[in-house]
Design a protein around this motif. Structure first.
Motif, mmCIF file in Angstrom:
data_model
loop_
_atom_site.group_PDB
_atom_site.id
_atom_site.type_symbol
_atom_site.label_atom_id
_atom_site.label_comp_id
_atom_site.label_asym_id
_atom_site.label_seq_id
_atom_site.Cartn_x
_atom_site.Cartn_y
_atom_site.Cartn_z
ATOM 1 N N LYS A 1 -16.629 82.005 -12.067
ATOM 2 C CA LYS A 1 -15.777 82.579 -11.005
ATOM 3 C C LYS A 1 -14.835 81.332 -10.355
ATOM 4 N N ILE A 2 -15.468 80.383 -9.791
ATOM 5 C CA ILE A 2 -14.820 79.105 -9.350
ATOM 6 C C ILE A 2 -13.984 78.529 -10.461
ATOM 7 N N GLY A 3 -14.477 78.510 -11.568
ATOM 8 C CA GLY A 3 -13.768 77.773 -12.695
ATOM 9 C C GLY A 3 -12.429 78.652 -12.988
ATOM 10 N N ILE A 4 -12.551 80.089 -12.905
ATOM 11 C CA ILE A 4 -11.150 80.954 -13.097
ATOM 12 C C ILE A 4 -10.313 80.660 -12.213
ATOM 13 N N GLY A 5 -11.051 80.758 -10.974
ATOM 14 C CA GLY A 5 -10.136 80.591 -9.663
ATOM 15 C C GLY A 5 -9.149 79.259 -9.794
ATOM 16 N N LEU A 6 -9.818 78.081 -9.914
ATOM 17 C CA LEU A 6 -9.130 77.053 -10.342
ATOM 18 C C LEU A 6 -8.268 76.837 -11.293
ATOM 19 N N SER A 7 -8.530 77.633 -12.539
ATOM 20 C CA SER A 7 -7.539 77.412 -13.565
ATOM 21 C C SER A 7 -6.388 78.264 -13.224
ATOM 22 N N TYR A 8 -6.603 79.540 -12.509
ATOM 23 C CA TYR A 8 -5.281 80.186 -11.937
ATOM 24 C C TYR A 8 -4.342 79.380 -10.905
ATOM 25 N N LEU A 9 -5.117 78.554 -10.174
ATOM 26 C CA LEU A 9 -4.568 77.863 -8.976
ATOM 27 C C LEU A 9 -3.793 76.731 -9.738
ATOM 28 N N ALA A 10 -4.205 76.024 -10.754
ATOM 29 C CA ALA A 10 -3.461 75.016 -11.677
ATOM 30 C C ALA A 10 -2.401 75.790 -12.297
ATOM 31 N N LEU A 11 -2.672 76.814 -12.655
ATOM 32 C CA LEU A 11 -1.341 77.498 -13.565
ATOM 33 C C LEU A 11 -0.054 77.890 -12.545
ATOM 34 N N LEU A 12 -0.851 78.248 -11.380
ATOM 35 C CA LEU A 12 0.203 78.640 -10.091
ATOM 36 C C LEU A 12 1.085 77.493 -9.892
ATOM 37 N N LEU A 13 0.086 76.392 -9.679
ATOM 38 C CA LEU A 13 0.972 75.336 -9.179
ATOM 39 C C LEU A 13 1.773 74.748 -10.202
ATOM 40 N N TRP A 14 1.653 74.465 -11.558
ATOM 41 C CA TRP A 14 2.349 74.200 -12.521
ATOM 42 C C TRP A 14 3.637 75.312 -12.718
ATOM 43 N N ALA A 15 3.430 76.459 -12.548
ATOM 44 C CA ALA A 15 4.763 77.377 -12.725
ATOM 45 C C ALA A 15 5.671 77.065 -11.412
ATOM 46 N N VAL A 16 5.198 76.991 -10.396
ATOM 47 C CA VAL A 16 5.847 76.424 -9.300
ATOM 48 C C VAL A 16 6.575 75.184 -9.321
ATOM 49 N N ALA A 17 6.019 74.121 -10.100
ATOM 50 C CA ALA A 17 6.711 72.929 -10.303
ATOM 51 C C ALA A 17 7.879 72.940 -11.325
ATOM 52 N N ILE A 18 7.690 73.917 -12.084
ATOM 53 C CA ILE A 18 8.631 74.103 -13.212
ATOM 54 C C ILE A 18 9.854 74.950 -12.763
ATOM 55 N N LEU A 19 9.298 76.274 -11.853
ATOM 56 C CA LEU A 19 10.374 77.157 -11.436
ATOM 57 C C LEU A 19 11.286 76.584 -10.183
ATOM 58 N N TRP A 20 10.719 76.185 -9.423
ATOM 59 C CA TRP A 20 11.368 75.402 -8.052
ATOM 60 C C TRP A 20 12.546 74.573 -8.395
ATOM 61 N N PRO A 21 12.568 73.493 -9.063
ATOM 62 C CA PRO A 21 13.910 72.916 -9.579
ATOM 63 C C PRO A 21 14.986 73.846 -10.188
ATOM 64 N N LEU A 22 14.405 74.838 -11.229
ATOM 65 C CA LEU A 22 15.468 75.779 -11.837
ATOM 66 C C LEU A 22 16.082 76.639 -10.542
ATOM 67 N N PHE A 23 15.312 76.807 -9.722
ATOM 68 C CA PHE A 23 15.647 77.730 -8.685
ATOM 69 C C PHE A 23 16.706 77.105 -7.861
ATOM 70 N N GLN A 24 16.542 76.018 -7.628
ATOM 71 C CA GLN A 24 17.247 75.062 -6.839
ATOM 72 C C GLN A 24 18.759 74.844 -7.568
ATOM 73 N N MET A 25 18.527 74.765 -8.804
ATOM 74 C CA MET A 25 19.675 74.332 -9.559
ATOM 75 C C MET A 25 20.625 75.708 -9.542
ATOM 76 N N VAL A 26 20.068 76.802 -9.776
ATOM 77 C CA VAL A 26 20.989 77.911 -9.778
ATOM 78 C C VAL A 26 21.645 78.191 -8.478
ATOM 79 N N VAL A 27 20.857 78.066 -7.246
ATOM 80 C CA VAL A 27 21.496 78.184 -6.009
ATOM 81 C C VAL A 27 22.376 77.186 -5.663
#
Length: 295
Positions: free
Chosen positions: A21-47
């Motif tokens: 369960k801890i491993g799955i939680g860490l995996s989802y956390l890493a994926l979430l951080l990766w998605a934020v790192a990709i989507l945040w600059p794109l969001f700022q570019m659009v805005v």
């Protein structure tokens, strides 16, 4: 909820342990951080592209006023439309030339056994390890030689040849692997019906390989949109720039510095790529089944 019988779960899957369960939680956390790192600059570019409060530099603030002034600057004060036409011309030419060459070379390496086949395949693999920018000096020499024979040979044409030739090696190896997975019984059945090797290539192999050809076409089309180094080095006139080289002048030249306009241009650059993907999406899904039926 799984029913228990004698403390055993009636399921093929064992219940997760605390470590799992801890491993799955860490995996989802890493994926979430990766998605934020990709989507945040794109969001700022659009805005920033639509924010009228942005002037010359990108400023991350909370104030927002919808405006198209950055797009207006892009179309009226720069050569953006010329850069778009140059890039689309280079991209389409590269995709067509790459497909024409790769479809033949992939078919030949997959279906025929000839002398030097293994050695040339090894050479193709080694060619992929050489970075493109390593041959800049050779490109200038080649352009000088060709242009002395063919005066109409432009630097943009040289760029098309570089992109096409550079993609042939890797794409040939990929297409060969894909065609190797297609049964040769289709070829044998067609030859029994009187088809020549060219008809087997045209009526059997190419329809079945349509999904991979669509992917190769998409890769070849995207390349000129993403590359900055070669166009910036080979193309010397601003009116001959591609989008990457042209838009970069909006952030590295103080005379034309306009970062919000650069964001607007980057946003518009995605449109041809998305349209190309939509155009080829049907081929990716239906190419295999249609080709098998024709076979």
């Amino acid at each position: 909820m799984f029913k228990k019988k004698n403390d055993l779960y009636l399921s093929d899957k064992q219940p997760l342990t605390v470590t799992g369960k801890i491993g799955i939680g860490l995996s989802y956390l890493a994926l979430l951080l990766w998605a934020v790192a990709i989507l945040w600059p794109l969001f700022q570019m659009v805005v920033s592209a639509f924010n009228g409060f942005q002037v010359q530099y990108l400023i991350l603030n909370r104030d927002f006023e919808f405006s198209l002034k950055h797009f207006k600057y892009l179309f009226e004060e720069t050569l953006y439309l010329k850069w778009v036409s140059n890039t689309i011309f280079i991209a389409i030419s590269t995709a067509v030339l790459s497909l024409a060459m790769v479809s033949f070379t992939g078919f030949a390496y997959s279906r025929y056994r000839f002398k030097g086949r293994k050695a040339s395949l090894m050479a193709i693999m080694l060619i992929q390890t050489i970075p493109t920018f390593a041959g800049i000096t050779a490109y200038f020499t080649m352009h000088s030689i060709i242009s002395s024979v063919i005066p109409a040979f432009s630097r943009q044409m040289m760029l098309i040849l570089i992109y096409s030739a550079g993609g042939i090696a890797g794409n040939t190896f990929i297409l060969k692997g894909y065609l190797d997975s297609i049964s040769t019984e289709l070829d044998d059945a067609a030859k029994i019906d009187g088809c020549s090797s060219m008809k087997v290539y045209r009526l059997i192999i190419m329809p079945v390989a349509r999904p991979m050809l669509a992917i190769i076409a998409l890769w070849s089309f995207i390349g000129p949109f993403m590359d900055y180094l070669l166009p910036r080095v080979l193309l010397t006139k601003p009116e001959s720039y591609t989008l990457a080289a042209g838009l970069f002048t909006l952030i590295n030249d103080f005379r034309t510095l306009n970062q919000p306009a650069f964001a607007a241009g980057g946003l518009l650059t995605a449109i041809p790529i998305v349209l190309m993907f939509i155009l080829l999406q049907k081929q990716l899904v239906s190419g295999l089944s249609k080709g098998s039926v024709k076979g």
